[in-house]
Design a protein around this motif. Structure first.
Motif, PDB file in Angstrom:
ATOM      1  N   SER A   1     -13.993  28.733  24.293  1.00 44.12           N
ATOM      2  CA  SER A   1     -14.988  28.005  23.436  1.00 44.12           C
ATOM      3  C   SER A   1     -14.262  28.272  21.467  1.00 44.12           C
ATOM      4  O   SER A   1     -14.496  27.315  21.187  1.00 44.12           O
ATOM      5  CB  SER A   1     -15.794  28.875  23.435  1.00 44.12           C
ATOM      6  OG  SER A   1     -16.589  29.438  24.225  1.00 44.12           O
TER       7      SER A   1
ATOM      8  N   ARG B   1     -14.745  19.935  18.608  1.00 48.47           N
ATOM      9  CA  ARG B   1     -16.190  19.810  18.156  1.00 48.47           C
ATOM     10  C   ARG B   1     -15.801  19.600  16.412  1.00 48.47           C
ATOM     11  O   ARG B   1     -16.473  17.689  16.209  1.00 48.47           O
ATOM     12  CB  ARG B   1     -16.617  20.514  18.624  1.00 48.47           C
ATOM     13  CG  ARG B   1     -17.193  19.419  19.882  1.00 48.47           C
ATOM     14  CD  ARG B   1     -18.871  20.912  20.423  1.00 48.47           C
ATOM     15  NE  ARG B   1     -18.249  21.840  20.468  1.00 48.47           N
ATOM     16  CZ  ARG B   1     -19.090  22.730  21.196  1.00 48.47           C
ATOM     17  NH1 ARG B   1     -20.089  22.440  22.035  1.00 48.47           N
ATOM     18  NH2 ARG B   1     -19.131  24.059  21.546  1.00 48.47           N
TER      19      ARG B   1
ATOM     20  N   ARG C   1     -22.366  25.249  29.496  1.00 52.77           N
ATOM     21  CA  ARG C   1     -22.991  26.249  28.171  1.00 52.77           C
ATOM     22  C   ARG C   1     -22.976  26.189  26.811  1.00 52.77           C
ATOM     23  O   ARG C   1     -23.697  26.260  26.342  1.00 52.77           O
ATOM     24  CB  ARG C   1     -22.464  27.838  28.534  1.00 52.77           C
ATOM     25  CG  ARG C   1     -23.498  28.993  29.523  1.00 52.77           C
ATOM     26  CD  ARG C   1     -22.687  30.360  29.465  1.00 52.77           C
ATOM     27  NE  ARG C   1     -21.168  30.355  29.457  1.00 52.77           N
ATOM     28  CZ  ARG C   1     -20.376  30.206  30.209  1.00 52.77           C
ATOM     29  NH1 ARG C   1     -20.666  29.926  31.686  1.00 52.77           N
ATOM     30  NH2 ARG C   1     -19.254  30.491  30.285  1.00 52.77           N
ATOM     31  N   GLU C   2     -21.643  25.469  27.045  1.00 52.76           N
ATOM     32  CA  GLU C   2     -21.334  24.758  25.320  1.00 52.76           C
ATOM     33  C   GLU C   2     -22.554  23.675  25.191  1.00 52.76           C
ATOM     34  O   GLU C   2     -22.519  23.181  23.648  1.00 52.76           O
ATOM     35  CB  GLU C   2     -20.061  24.207  25.773  1.00 52.76           C
ATOM     36  CG  GLU C   2     -19.209  25.763  25.565  1.00 52.76           C
ATOM     37  CD  GLU C   2     -18.837  26.563  24.545  1.00 52.76           C
ATOM     38  OE1 GLU C   2     -19.444  25.932  23.319  1.00 52.76           O
ATOM     39  OE2 GLU C   2     -19.138  27.289  24.778  1.00 52.76           O
TER      40      GLU C   2
ATOM     41  N   PHE D   1     -19.657  26.346  32.030  1.00 54.26           N
ATOM     42  CA  PHE D   1     -18.628  26.433  31.048  1.00 54.26           C
ATOM     43  C   PHE D   1     -19.881  25.177  29.737  1.00 54.26           C
ATOM     44  O   PHE D   1     -19.940  26.181  29.077  1.00 54.26           O
ATOM     45  CB  PHE D   1     -17.187  26.541  30.815  1.00 54.26           C
ATOM     46  CG  PHE D   1     -16.561  26.106  29.344  1.00 54.26           C
ATOM     47  CD1 PHE D   1     -17.331  27.812  28.142  1.00 54.26           C
ATOM     48  CD2 PHE D   1     -16.133  25.441  28.667  1.00 54.26           C
ATOM     49  CE1 PHE D   1     -15.968  27.427  26.985  1.00 54.26           C
ATOM     50  CE2 PHE D   1     -15.255  25.195  28.203  1.00 54.26           C
ATOM     51  CZ  PHE D   1     -15.643  26.308  26.814  1.00 54.26           C
ATOM     52  N   TYR D   2     -18.703  23.851  30.115  1.00 51.80           N
ATOM     53  CA  TYR D   2     -19.538  22.716  29.646  1.00 51.80           C
ATOM     54  C   TYR D   2     -21.016  23.074  29.490  1.00 51.80           C
ATOM     55  O   TYR D   2     -21.333  22.472  28.195  1.00 51.80           O
ATOM     56  CB  TYR D   2     -18.339  21.862  30.041  1.00 51.80           C
ATOM     57  CG  TYR D   2     -17.359  21.835  30.221  1.00 51.80           C
ATOM     58  CD1 TYR D   2     -16.762  21.026  28.829  1.00 51.80           C
ATOM     59  CD2 TYR D   2     -16.426  21.893  30.457  1.00 51.80           C
ATOM     60  CE1 TYR D   2     -15.384  21.525  28.433  1.00 51.80           C
ATOM     61  CE2 TYR D   2     -15.124  21.957  30.381  1.00 51.80           C
ATOM     62  CZ  TYR D   2     -14.496  21.127  29.267  1.00 51.80           C
ATOM     63  OH  TYR D   2     -13.402  21.052  28.944  1.00 51.80           O
TER      64      TYR D   2
ATOM     65  N   PHE E   1     -21.180  16.335  24.704  1.00 52.87           N
ATOM     66  CA  PHE E   1     -21.979  16.270  23.729  1.00 52.87           C
ATOM     67  C   PHE E   1     -22.083  15.713  22.577  1.00 52.87           C
ATOM     68  O   PHE E   1     -20.876  15.164  22.035  1.00 52.87           O
ATOM     69  CB  PHE E   1     -20.813  18.062  23.178  1.00 52.87           C
ATOM     70  CG  PHE E   1     -21.294  18.470  22.524  1.00 52.87           C
ATOM     71  CD1 PHE E   1     -22.725  19.392  22.812  1.00 52.87           C
ATOM     72  CD2 PHE E   1     -21.380  18.575  21.058  1.00 52.87           C
ATOM     73  CE1 PHE E   1     -22.678  20.408  21.632  1.00 52.87           C
ATOM     74  CE2 PHE E   1     -21.277  19.100  19.959  1.00 52.87           C
ATOM     75  CZ  PHE E   1     -22.227  20.689  20.205  1.00 52.87           C
TER      76      PHE E   1
ATOM     77  N   LEU F   1     -12.705  24.426  22.166  1.00 50.45           N
ATOM     78  CA  LEU F   1     -13.182  23.600  21.938  1.00 50.45           C
ATOM     79  C   LEU F   1     -14.557  23.566  20.840  1.00 50.45           C
ATOM     80  O   LEU F   1     -14.534  22.296  20.232  1.00 50.45           O
ATOM     81  CB  LEU F   1     -14.440  23.727  23.095  1.00 50.45           C
ATOM     82  CG  LEU F   1     -15.972  22.860  23.329  1.00 50.45           C
ATOM     83  CD1 LEU F   1     -15.157  21.386  23.985  1.00 50.45           C
ATOM     84  CD2 LEU F   1     -16.680  23.427  24.592  1.00 50.45           C
ATOM     85  N   ASN F   2     -14.603  23.904  20.127  1.00 41.22           N
ATOM     86  CA  ASN F   2     -15.337  24.632  18.353  1.00 41.22           C
ATOM     87  C   ASN F   2     -14.776  23.147  17.618  1.00 41.22           C
ATOM     88  O   ASN F   2     -14.591  22.757  16.664  1.00 41.22           O
ATOM     89  CB  ASN F   2     -15.716  25.499  18.283  1.00 41.22           C
ATOM     90  CG  ASN F   2     -16.786  26.800  18.686  1.00 41.22           C
ATOM     91  OD1 ASN F   2     -16.954  25.688  19.416  1.00 41.22           O
ATOM     92  ND2 ASN F   2     -17.130  27.251  18.584  1.00 41.22           N
TER      93      ASN F   2
END
Length: 162
Positions: free
Chosen positions: A101, A108, A132-133, A129-130, A155, A104-105
């Protein structure tokens, strides 16, 4: 002022250096071997190294996550201009720790227009996971290297009605 989540978790993020390449390749093999044991990822390590170099030469960024002792926990490689996330790998012993996470954050944050990625349809843990994200499935495909079925994810989720 609140602290960055990586500080709270004792994890620090930084751009990949040349000294990290061998460790990234080993982590990539271990992570994928655990996720998809039927595929020989050790044999694919040269492909990964070439892929990473090619991506970065074209403008992709690789961010690494390290613990307090300097141990590599994971990495993400993505192209901010193309908004495509190519690789996200976490060491098997760090899965479930929040490292994915954090990475990934960061991707992003550096690609604020959104991200797309491809995930193997039978990699249930990654798909959960993806989702949920906040990623959504937008197309089905096939991995050209393995021949396995994939999902293209995006996303942020579309805000338009179908």
């Amino acid at each position: 002022m609140s602290r960055h989540p990586s500080q709270i978790a004792g994890v620090h993020l930084r751009a990949r250096t040349g000294a990290d390449l061998a460790s990234l390749a080993e982590l990539w093999v271990a992570s994928w071997q655990e996720a998809m044991p039927a595929i020989d990822f050790l044999a694919r390590k040269p492909w990964f190294l070439d892929r990473l170099r090619t991506l970065e030469a074209a403008g992709a960024v690789t961010i690494c996550a390290f613990d307090r002792s300097g141990r590599l926990l994971g990495f993400v490689s993505f192209d901010p201009a193309a908004a495509y996330l190519d690789q996200l790998a976490v060491a098997p012993e760090a899965k479930g720790s929040g490292t994915a996470s954090l990475l990934l954050n960061e991707a992003r944050r550096l690609a604020p227009g959104g991200l797309t990625l491809d995930v193997n349809q039978d990699n249930a843990r990654a798909l959960r996971f993806y989702e949920r994200e906040g990623f959504e499935k937008i197309a089905a495909g096939t991995n050209p290297l393995s021949g396995l079925k994939t999902w293209r994810l995006r996303f942020p989720k579309s805000t338009c009605d179908p």
